[in-house]
Structure formats: C-alpha cells, structure tokens
Write a protein that holds these residues in place. Structure first.
Motif, mmCIF file in Angstrom:
data_model
loop_
_atom_site.group_PDB
_atom_site.id
_atom_site.type_symbol
_atom_site.label_atom_id
_atom_site.label_comp_id
_atom_site.label_asym_id
_atom_site.label_seq_id
_atom_site.Cartn_x
_atom_site.Cartn_y
_atom_site.Cartn_z
ATOM 1 N N UNK A 2 0.830 -1.202 0.000
ATOM 2 C CA UNK A 2 0.000 0.000 0.000
ATOM 3 C C UNK A 2 0.863 1.250 0.000
ATOM 4 N N UNK A 3 1.982 1.218 0.724
ATOM 5 C CA UNK A 3 2.844 2.395 0.811
ATOM 6 C C UNK A 3 3.390 2.806 -0.554
ATOM 7 N N UNK A 4 3.561 1.873 -1.457
ATOM 8 C CA UNK A 4 4.109 2.200 -2.760
ATOM 9 C C UNK A 4 3.042 2.402 -3.833
ATOM 10 N N UNK A 5 1.802 2.253 -3.448
ATOM 11 C CA UNK A 5 0.706 2.396 -4.398
ATOM 12 C C UNK A 5 -0.006 3.727 -4.157
ATOM 13 N N UNK A 6 -0.211 4.539 -5.188
ATOM 14 C CA UNK A 6 -0.929 5.799 -4.980
ATOM 15 C C UNK A 6 -2.335 5.539 -4.436
ATOM 16 N N UNK A 7 -2.746 6.376 -3.486
ATOM 17 C CA UNK A 7 -4.061 6.212 -2.862
ATOM 18 C C UNK A 7 -5.170 6.200 -3.901
ATOM 19 N N UNK A 8 -5.011 6.983 -4.972
ATOM 20 C CA UNK A 8 -6.061 7.045 -5.994
ATOM 21 C C UNK A 8 -6.269 5.715 -6.702
ATOM 22 N N UNK A 9 -5.266 4.844 -6.645
ATOM 23 C CA UNK A 9 -5.398 3.534 -7.279
ATOM 24 C C UNK A 9 -6.142 2.547 -6.378
ATOM 25 N N UNK A 10 -6.245 2.883 -5.080
ATOM 26 C CA UNK A 10 -6.865 1.978 -4.124
ATOM 27 C C UNK A 10 -8.261 2.427 -3.713
ATOM 28 N N UNK A 11 -8.443 3.725 -3.537
ATOM 29 C CA UNK A 11 -9.687 4.267 -3.012
ATOM 30 C C UNK A 11 -10.415 5.108 -4.046
ATOM 31 N N UNK A 12 -11.735 5.078 -3.990
ATOM 32 C CA UNK A 12 -12.525 5.915 -4.889
ATOM 33 C C UNK A 12 -12.370 7.391 -4.540
ATOM 34 N N UNK A 13 -12.208 7.674 -3.254
ATOM 35 C CA UNK A 13 -12.157 9.054 -2.791
ATOM 36 C C UNK A 13 -10.779 9.672 -2.838
ATOM 37 N N UNK A 14 -10.744 10.965 -2.572
ATOM 38 C CA UNK A 14 -9.516 11.750 -2.535
ATOM 39 C C UNK A 14 -9.124 11.948 -1.074
ATOM 40 N N UNK A 15 -7.970 11.415 -0.685
ATOM 41 C CA UNK A 15 -7.514 11.461 0.700
ATOM 42 C C UNK A 15 -7.357 12.906 1.178
ATOM 43 N N UNK A 16 -6.762 13.769 0.359
ATOM 44 C CA UNK A 16 -6.548 15.163 0.759
ATOM 45 C C UNK A 16 -7.875 15.889 0.969
ATOM 46 N N UNK A 17 -8.803 15.688 0.065
ATOM 47 C CA UNK A 17 -10.123 16.310 0.217
ATOM 48 C C UNK A 17 -10.822 15.753 1.458
ATOM 49 N N UNK A 18 -10.640 14.456 1.698
ATOM 50 C CA UNK A 18 -11.242 13.832 2.868
ATOM 51 C C UNK A 18 -10.702 14.406 4.163
ATOM 52 N N UNK A 19 -9.424 14.743 4.178
ATOM 53 C CA UNK A 19 -8.823 15.328 5.388
ATOM 54 C C UNK A 19 -9.511 16.647 5.730
ATOM 55 N N UNK A 20 -9.742 17.469 4.742
ATOM 56 C CA UNK A 20 -10.419 18.746 4.964
ATOM 57 C C UNK A 20 -11.850 18.523 5.438
ATOM 58 N N UNK A 21 -12.535 17.613 4.794
ATOM 59 C CA UNK A 21 -13.935 17.338 5.136
ATOM 60 C C UNK A 21 -14.081 16.667 6.506
ATOM 61 N N UNK A 22 -13.032 15.999 6.967
ATOM 62 C CA UNK A 22 -13.088 15.261 8.236
ATOM 63 C C UNK A 22 -13.029 16.173 9.463
ATOM 64 N N UNK A 23 -12.801 17.446 9.273
ATOM 65 C CA UNK A 23 -12.731 18.360 10.419
ATOM 66 C C UNK A 23 -14.001 18.289 11.267
ATOM 67 N N UNK A 24 -15.146 18.126 10.622
ATOM 68 C CA UNK A 24 -16.408 18.052 11.378
ATOM 69 C C UNK A 24 -16.577 16.715 12.087
ATOM 70 N N UNK A 25 -15.776 15.733 11.740
ATOM 71 C CA UNK A 25 -15.859 14.400 12.347
ATOM 72 C C UNK A 25 -14.996 14.279 13.601
ATOM 73 N N UNK A 26 -14.052 15.203 13.754
ATOM 74 C CA UNK A 26 -13.008 15.092 14.777
ATOM 75 C C UNK A 26 -13.544 15.056 16.203
ATOM 76 N N UNK A 27 -14.582 15.772 16.504
ATOM 77 C CA UNK A 27 -15.082 15.831 17.886
ATOM 78 C C UNK A 27 -15.461 14.453 18.415
ATOM 79 N N UNK A 28 -16.013 13.622 17.564
ATOM 80 C CA UNK A 28 -16.436 12.284 17.990
ATOM 81 C C UNK A 28 -15.423 11.199 17.621
ATOM 82 N N UNK A 29 -14.843 11.302 16.430
ATOM 83 C CA UNK A 29 -13.998 10.227 15.905
ATOM 84 C C UNK A 29 -12.508 10.525 15.980
ATOM 85 N N UNK A 30 -12.132 11.706 16.465
ATOM 86 C CA UNK A 30 -10.729 12.083 16.561
ATOM 87 C C UNK A 30 -10.212 12.656 15.255
#
Length: 189
Positions: A2-30
């Motif tokens: 996994x470390x040598x494989x780009x995230x876009x090849x494994x996941x449908x979503x965008x990890x960087x965009x998900x990080x920004x969107x996850x700010x609202x999740x942090x209070x409950x999920x860290x």
C-alpha cells in the motif's frame, strides 16, 4: 504494498479532500480517526468500502442514529468516498482493553452448543477484518462501542449487516457472552 501504491489507485475518494472534510468528524472520531470518546467508533485504518457503506446507510436510514443522520444529510457521494479514503489511510491505535480468557475462547472458537460462530471467521485473528468481504476491523475499538453494537444487532435496532450475519449471531449471545467477548476484542492490537 500500500505504501508504494498511490491512494487514488486503491480508493474511490480523494484522501486530501477527505482530510479537509473530516474536520467536522473530529469531535467524535478524533482528528486522525482514533476516537477518544469510548461510545464512538475509531475510523482510522477501517476499510474505505466499509466506511462509505456506513455513511450511505446512515444517510438512507438503513442504519439508524439521530446524530449521524444529521451529520451525513448534506454529504454527497463524493464526500462520502473522500472521507472514507482519508480515514482508511490513518494509522489505527492499539486496543487498550484488559482481555478475557472466556472472551478469547468465544472469539476464536465460538460456541457450538449455542450455535455461535467464531468471530475470527469474519474479523480475523487480530481483529483487522476482511476488507474485500466488507467485514470491519474491530481492533482498537472501545469495549463500550463494541457492546453497544452487539446489543443493537441482538435487539434488531441495527440491521444493516449483510444477510443478517451479525443479527443471527448476536441474538444467541447472552449479556455475559457480550461482556466477555467485547472485553477480549477491546484488547486486540
């Protein structure tokens, strides 16, 4: 691998965009997906497909939770996949439970007399789940969260498991079984 494989090849979503969107999740999920609140699940390292399914189920009402229903109401399909990709690549914390010999026996062997299938069959030796089959990782989850989920599968108030697998097992678990097996599961690293 996994470390040598780009995230876009494994996941449908965008990890960087998900990080920004996850700010609202942090209070409950860290902030990194490792919940500090025992009643909420840790999402770090969970299968992206499993997280996306749960978000879809909360949005559609197939999984009932008033707090999560409100949180996912405005999420698009893309948002769900971005969040799932972000949490999937986060490092999960190790379990902090004390363990249980009886719980370990139930986890690894089930209970043939009661018709209880061993947890290892779907969640694996170390509780890492089976991503391709859609079975979630349970390692690193708190005992409180695990107990709540088994209880809701047992009473039928959670019914978004594929083919009723968890409901068919949980209905056979006594309160004592749930106490012991969740004590063991919460110790998985």
């Amino acid at each position: 691998m996994v470390a040598s494989t780009p995230a876009s090849a494994i996941y449908k979503g965008d990890v960087s965009a998900g990080k920004t969107k996850a700010a609202t999740c942090a209070a409950c999920h860290g902030a990194d997906g490792n919940s500090l609140v025992p009643m909420y699940p840790s999402l770090a390292g969970q299968s992206a497909n499993y997280i996306a399914k749960q978000l879809h189920d909360f949005k559609s009402g197939d999984r009932n939770d008033p707090v999560m229903a409100g949180m996912v109401a405005a999420l698009s399909e893309e948002d769900m996949h971005d969040l799932a990709a972000f949490f999937a690549v986060q490092a999960p914390k190790a379990g902090t439970g004390e363990g249980s010999d009886l719980g370990k026996k139930l986890y690894f062997s089930g209970d043939a007399a009661k018709g209880i299938t061993a947890c290892i069959a779907c969640h694996g030796v170390n509780g890492k789940g089976m991503q391709q089959a859609g079975f979630p990782a349970i390692a690193g989850q708190s005992k409180d969260y695990l107990k709540k989920q088994l209880a809701t599968f047992r009473d039928g108030s959670r019914a978004n498991d594929n083919n009723g697998i968890m409901r068919n097992i949980a209905i056979k678990l006594s309160d004592a079984d749930i106490e012991e097996v969740t004590q063991y599961m919460s110790s998985l690293k």
